[in-house]
Scaffold this motif. Structure first.
Motif, PDB file in Angstrom:
ATOM      1  N   UNK A  58       0.919   9.482  -5.416  1.00  0.00           N
ATOM      2  CA  UNK A  58       1.174  10.859  -4.995  1.00  0.00           C
ATOM      3  C   UNK A  58       2.162  11.536  -5.942  1.00  0.00           C
ATOM      4  N   UNK A  59       3.302  10.899  -6.161  1.00  0.00           N
ATOM      5  CA  UNK A  59       4.353  11.506  -6.981  1.00  0.00           C
ATOM      6  C   UNK A  59       3.894  11.675  -8.422  1.00  0.00           C
ATOM      7  N   UNK A 107       0.823  -1.210   0.000  1.00  0.00           N
ATOM      8  CA  UNK A 107       0.000   0.000   0.000  1.00  0.00           C
ATOM      9  C   UNK A 107       0.858   1.261   0.000  1.00  0.00           C
ATOM     10  N   UNK A 108       1.945   1.263   0.754  1.00  0.00           N
ATOM     11  CA  UNK A 108       2.794   2.448   0.801  1.00  0.00           C
ATOM     12  C   UNK A 108       3.483   2.681  -0.534  1.00  0.00           C
ATOM     13  N   UNK A 109       3.911   1.607  -1.199  1.00  0.00           N
ATOM     14  CA  UNK A 109       4.520   1.752  -2.520  1.00  0.00           C
ATOM     15  C   UNK A 109       3.507   2.298  -3.513  1.00  0.00           C
ATOM     16  N   UNK A 110       2.271   1.768  -3.474  1.00  0.00           N
ATOM     17  CA  UNK A 110       1.207   2.288  -4.348  1.00  0.00           C
ATOM     18  C   UNK A 110       0.883   3.739  -4.006  1.00  0.00           C
ATOM     19  N   UNK A 122      -4.533  12.883 -10.103  1.00  0.00           N
ATOM     20  CA  UNK A 122      -4.105  13.739 -11.199  1.00  0.00           C
ATOM     21  C   UNK A 122      -5.233  14.691 -11.628  1.00  0.00           C
ATOM     22  N   UNK A 123      -6.440  14.185 -11.778  1.00  0.00           N
ATOM     23  CA  UNK A 123      -7.557  15.014 -12.208  1.00  0.00           C
ATOM     24  C   UNK A 123      -7.955  16.025 -11.130  1.00  0.00           C
TER      25      UNK A 123
END
Length: 308
Positions: free
Chosen positions: A110-111, A102-105, A191-192
């Motif tokens: 975010x980035x 979850x943290x990787x996703x 993003x949107x």
């Protein structure tokens, strides 16, 4: 600020109790007898069946089972599975795997999501903006199971860049593709949302004032525009962090990741009430903690917000 935190913590208590209570009764009123199902196609011996239920307290009235479960829960006892394993052991084994996934996703969404949204908002109506809208709409339109199988077929089977399933959950490289699939939908929304917020705030009076003062473009965008535009994005990200952990059932199933989603799906199919309730307790705590962190971040992003 201290009063606000204390008030929010007190508000979490009825939410926590209500959610755990609801899940407990929903699981236990499902049709079928999970204990009898342990014998498979063979008919269960009535004496053995009764003895097993008595040893687990499953022959008690449902309300009595509920109070017994809540009493044990507040003492750190999550109960036992039907095959005599501690639910807490399952949680401690599966939770770190899902947290890594979850943290990787979360980092990816975010980035990548904020970056795409920022540049699309600054170039509204131009080629990059139109392309990003099409790509994010495509990601939103494709169901996660379909996207997972597409990525698995292309990058694992055809290109051979990775293994089709995760062999080592400690390996961040093997978790990368499942994390991309897990965070793809949220990435599109981030993003949107960032793009819309940037496009609206760039026309604000404080932006025109900052430009008129001759501030550097980097400071105008980073300090003034992006900081104020991130408030609705932070709200979404806070709730999405818990959703990533709970919503990993499909992704973990596709890539054989032995995390919370994998164990929760197995427990639901086996109708193991103690296991389902135990994992739900953890997910509820994650949601509540994320909600509190989001509320505190509001004051950091917008100094006009004050908590009395």
């Amino acid at each position: 600020m201290g009063r606000f935190v204390a008030r929010r913590l007190l508000q979490m208590i009825p939410v926590f109790l209500g959610t755990v209570t609801l899940i407990f009764f929903m699981v236990h009123v499902l049709p079928g007898d999970p204990v009898a199902a342990m014998w498979g196609d063979k008919a269960a011996d009535p004496a053995q069946l009764a003895a097993f239920k008595h040893s687990r307290g499953l022959d008690q009235p449902l309300m009595q089972q509920y109070f017994d479960y809540m009493g044990k829960l507040f003492h750190g006892d999550f109960g036992m599975t039907l095959d005599n394993h501690k639910v807490l052991d399952k949680i401690t084994a599966a939770l770190p795997v899902t947290i890594r996934l979850a943290m990787l996703a979360f980092v990816i969404e975010v980035v990548v999501g904020v970056t795409i949204g920022l540049f699309a908002g600054l170039r509204r109506g131009k080629a990059f903006d139109k392309t990003s809208l099409i790509l994010t709409l495509l990601l939103i339109s494709i169901p996660v199971p379909v996207l997972g199988f597409i990525f698995q077929n292309v990058f694992a089977i055809q290109l051979g860049w990775i293994t089709p399933t995760v062999q080592d959950s400690m390996n961040w490289g093997q978790l990368l593709l499942p994390a991309i699939v897990l965070g793809s939908l949220s990435l599109a929304y981030v993003a949107r949302l960032t793009r819309t917020s940037i496009a609206e705030n760039i026309k604000s009076d404080y932006m025109r004032t900052a430009v008129a003062k001759g501030l550097p473009r980097r400071k105008v965008i980073g300090t003034h525009l992006l900081r104020n535009s991130m408030i609705p994005v932070v709200t979404f990200l806070g709730t999405d962090l818990g959703a990533l952990m709970g919503g990993a059932i499909v992704t973990e199933g596709i890539f054989n990741v032995k995390g919370v989603g994998f164990e929760l799906y197995h427990a639901i199919t086996m109708k193991e009430g103690a296991t389902v309730s135990g994992f739900v307790v953890v997910l509820v705590l994650v949601y509540l903690a994320a909600s509190l962190i989001v509320d505190l971040l509001y004051a950091v992003l917008d100094p006009r917000i004050r908590y009395a």
